[in-house]
Design an enzyme around this catalytic site. Structure first.
Site, PDB file in Angstrom:
ATOM      1  N   GLU A  32      -1.550  21.838 -16.786  1.00  0.00           N
ATOM      2  CA  GLU A  32      -0.740  21.686 -18.003  1.00  0.00           C
ATOM      3  C   GLU A  32       0.119  22.924 -18.217  1.00  0.00           C
ATOM      4  OE1 GLU A  32       0.692  20.091 -20.068  1.00  0.00           O
ATOM      5  OE2 GLU A  32      -0.514  19.034 -21.539  1.00  0.00           O
ATOM      6  N   ASP A  33       1.268  22.739 -18.828  1.00  0.00           N
ATOM      7  CA  ASP A  33       2.095  23.895 -19.161  1.00  0.00           C
ATOM      8  C   ASP A  33       1.516  24.648 -20.348  1.00  0.00           C
ATOM      9  OD1 ASP A  33       2.667  21.805 -20.927  1.00  0.00           O
ATOM     10  OD2 ASP A  33       4.834  21.876 -20.656  1.00  0.00           O
ATOM     11  N   ASP A  88      -1.611  23.142 -27.000  1.00  0.00           N
ATOM     12  CA  ASP A  88      -1.158  23.413 -28.361  1.00  0.00           C
ATOM     13  C   ASP A  88      -2.161  22.812 -29.359  1.00  0.00           C
ATOM     14  OD1 ASP A  88       0.626  24.193 -30.399  1.00  0.00           O
ATOM     15  OD2 ASP A  88       1.840  22.391 -30.201  1.00  0.00           O
ATOM     16  N   PHE A 102       7.448  28.532 -30.675  1.00  0.00           N
ATOM     17  CA  PHE A 102       7.855  27.437 -29.804  1.00  0.00           C
ATOM     18  C   PHE A 102       8.563  28.070 -28.624  1.00  0.00           C
ATOM     19  CE2 PHE A 102       9.905  23.818 -28.019  1.00  0.00           C
ATOM     20  CZ  PHE A 102       8.953  22.818 -28.215  1.00  0.00           C
ATOM     21  N   ARG A 127      14.384  23.878 -19.312  1.00  0.00           N
ATOM     22  CA  ARG A 127      13.251  23.877 -18.370  1.00  0.00           C
ATOM     23  C   ARG A 127      13.490  24.823 -17.197  1.00  0.00           C
ATOM     24  NH1 ARG A 127       9.704  19.682 -19.671  1.00  0.00           N
ATOM     25  NH2 ARG A 127      10.630  17.783 -20.502  1.00  0.00           N
TER      26      ARG A 127
END
Ligand code: IMP
Ligand code: MG
Length: 175
Positions: free
Chosen positions: A93-94, A97, A146, A159
């Site tokens: 996963e990036d 959160d 963010f 990205r």
């Protein structure tokens, strides 16, 4: 945009994580399962430094869509393509959160009956957690910003930035 984590720092940490994963799965093979699209760049850098027999697969979920806040709803848009039964699976996963996405994917992948299911998240924002979930390997724990770049987007943009940058609040709060 302000750089939160620069490319050299990312590369160094990714190498450390790869070494740890290589040691933990020594003598075994591994299926990397990347979560599209945010984890694609992280997976490609990580996997190239893991010294094990490995294959790739990808899973697609929609959570954030075009917004910078979670809808609280996770939908499967693409399932894995290879059987995971009895295999060592590393979910990539990036960013972790609220934990809604990882909780959903964990139960989905567990249903495929892997031998071992571990998770690696490049970033972790623990202050935002709604579900009690953790990754087995975490690159960096960050405050509630963010972030974009190194695979991560805001409305599909940014990205391809090589560094992890902080998206200014003004860019999305009133958008
Ligand atoms: P969760 O379900 O709230 O844990 O969200 C996980 C997903 O939301 C991640 O895989 C990202 O795609 C996205 N996400 C969460 N925080 C950020 C961020 O700061 N920048 C970009 N995407 C994010
Ligand atoms: Mg994601």
């Amino acid at each position: 945009m302000q750089v939160l984590i620069g490319r050299e720092q990312i590369a160094q940490r990714v190498a450390e994580m790869a070494a740890q994963i290589t040691a933990d799965f020594a003598g075994q093979s591994l299926i990397f399962v990347g979560v599209l699209k945010g984890a694609a760049i992280f997976l490609s850098d990580l996997a190239r430094q893991v010294k094990l027999d490995a294959t790739f697969d990808f899973i697609g979920v929609s959570s954030y869509a075009d917004k910078s806040h979670t809808s609280g709803e996770v939908k499967l848009t693409k399932d894995v393509e290879q059987p995971l039964v009895g295999k060592n699976v590393l979910l990539v996963e990036d960013i972790l959160d609220t934990g809604l996405t990882l909780t959903y994917i964990n139960s989905l992948l567990a249903a495929h009956q892997p031998r071992v299911l571990r998770t690696v998240a490049l970033l972790d924002k623990p202050s935002r957690r709604l579900k009690p979930v953790q990754a087995d390997y975490v690159g960096f724990t960050i405050p509630d910003h963010f972030v974009v770049g190194y695979g991560m987007d805001y409305a599909e943009q940014y990205r391809n930035l090589p560094d992890i940058c902080i998206l200014p609040t003004a860019a999305w709060k009133h958008g």
